[in-house]
Design a protein around this motif. Structure first.
Motif, PDB file in Angstrom:
ATOM      1  N   ASN A  59     -20.604  67.517-106.934  1.00 55.98           N
ATOM      2  CA  ASN A  59     -20.023  66.751-105.764  1.00 55.98           C
ATOM      3  C   ASN A  59     -19.625  67.188-104.669  1.00 55.98           C
ATOM      4  O   ASN A  59     -18.437  67.908-104.688  1.00 55.98           O
ATOM      5  N   LEU A  60     -20.589  66.832-104.051  1.00 56.71           N
ATOM      6  CA  LEU A  60     -19.760  67.512-102.601  1.00 56.71           C
ATOM      7  C   LEU A  60     -19.243  67.293-101.874  1.00 56.71           C
ATOM      8  O   LEU A  60     -18.435  68.470-101.584  1.00 56.71           O
ATOM      9  N   GLU A  61     -18.781  66.500-101.841  1.00 55.62           N
ATOM     10  CA  GLU A  61     -17.328  65.749-101.140  1.00 55.62           C
ATOM     11  C   GLU A  61     -16.123  66.438-101.793  1.00 55.62           C
ATOM     12  O   GLU A  61     -14.757  66.314-101.184  1.00 55.62           O
ATOM     13  N   LEU A  63     -15.745  69.402-103.149  1.00 51.30           N
ATOM     14  CA  LEU A  63     -16.360  70.831-102.353  1.00 51.30           C
ATOM     15  C   LEU A  63     -15.993  70.953-101.462  1.00 51.30           C
ATOM     16  O   LEU A  63     -16.021  72.219-100.566  1.00 51.30           O
ATOM     17  N   GLY A  64     -15.214  69.724-100.578  1.00 54.39           N
ATOM     18  CA  GLY A  64     -14.916  69.804 -98.837  1.00 54.39           C
ATOM     19  C   GLY A  64     -16.870  69.971 -98.092  1.00 54.39           C
ATOM     20  O   GLY A  64     -16.329  70.104 -97.336  1.00 54.39           O
ATOM     21  N   VAL A  65     -17.171  68.998 -98.822  1.00 54.39           N
ATOM     22  CA  VAL A  65     -18.472  68.971 -97.764  1.00 54.39           C
ATOM     23  C   VAL A  65     -18.814  68.001 -97.462  1.00 54.39           C
ATOM     24  O   VAL A  65     -18.818  66.603 -98.324  1.00 54.39           O
ATOM     25  N   GLY A  66     -18.507  67.615 -96.115  1.00 54.34           N
ATOM     26  CA  GLY A  66     -18.244  66.392 -95.658  1.00 54.34           C
ATOM     27  C   GLY A  66     -20.204  65.458 -94.930  1.00 54.34           C
ATOM     28  O   GLY A  66     -19.440  64.581 -94.531  1.00 54.34           O
ATOM     29  N   VAL A  67     -20.897  66.196 -94.448  1.00 50.70           N
ATOM     30  CA  VAL A  67     -22.195  65.805 -93.707  1.00 50.70           C
ATOM     31  C   VAL A  67     -23.523  66.754 -94.263  1.00 50.70           C
ATOM     32  O   VAL A  67     -23.143  68.136 -95.206  1.00 50.70           O
TER      33      VAL A  67
END
Length: 152
Positions: A59-61, A63-67
């Motif tokens: 879940n990239l979100e 993990l701080g990945v927003g884009v």
């Protein structure tokens, strides 16, 4: 060599694509099979190479990945820079999730993740645009993504 698939095989594959952690017993109950019969079908599909390597879907979100951005890259100097050199260099960038050598307008398609757009701009300017042989770049920002199971 292709494998013969029946409707139950296809249903099992669809169910496992949605949730690969389901047990053979639970799947068997869903499809009217015993646990051993379901396990034999899954084993046959695995041994035939129908299933690729197991992976964890992060879940990239969280993990701080927003884009997420897809980049089309056209190499400017194919003759002076080997494709292997470009692939090796781009694969070393941690934000690059996938590197696909494609046929068409661009030579490569990349999936790049970043915290936000300013972070992506940093990755683009400092890492990707400085790669050997990079010519034209086209960026497409991912707005949403739906998981499709495919032609089964």
């Amino acid at each position: 060599m292709t494998i013969e698939l029946d409707d139950i095989d296809r249903a099992l594959m669809r169910a496992l694509c949605v949730d690969a952690t389901q047990s053979a017993g639970a799947l068997g109950r869903d499809f009217g099979l015993s646990q051993p019969a379901t396990w034999r079908r899954i084993k046959r599909l695995r041994e035939a190479g129908v299933f690729g390597p197991r992976r964890v879907d992060l879940n990239l979100e969280q993990l701080g990945v927003g884009v997420t951005v897809f980049l089309g890259i056209k190499l400017a100097t194919k003759g002076r820079v080997s494709l292997e050199d470009f692939e090796r260099a781009v694969s070393a960038i941690p934000e690059v999730q996938t590197v696909q050598h494609v046929l068409g307008v661009y030579d490569y398609r990349l999936r790049v993740v970043a915290q936000d757009l300013p972070d992506f701009e940093r990755v683009l300017r400092r890492r990707i645009m400085t790669l050997p042989g990079v010519g034209n770049i086209e960026a497409n920002v991912l707005l949403s993504e739906e998981r499709c199971i495919g032609p089964i």
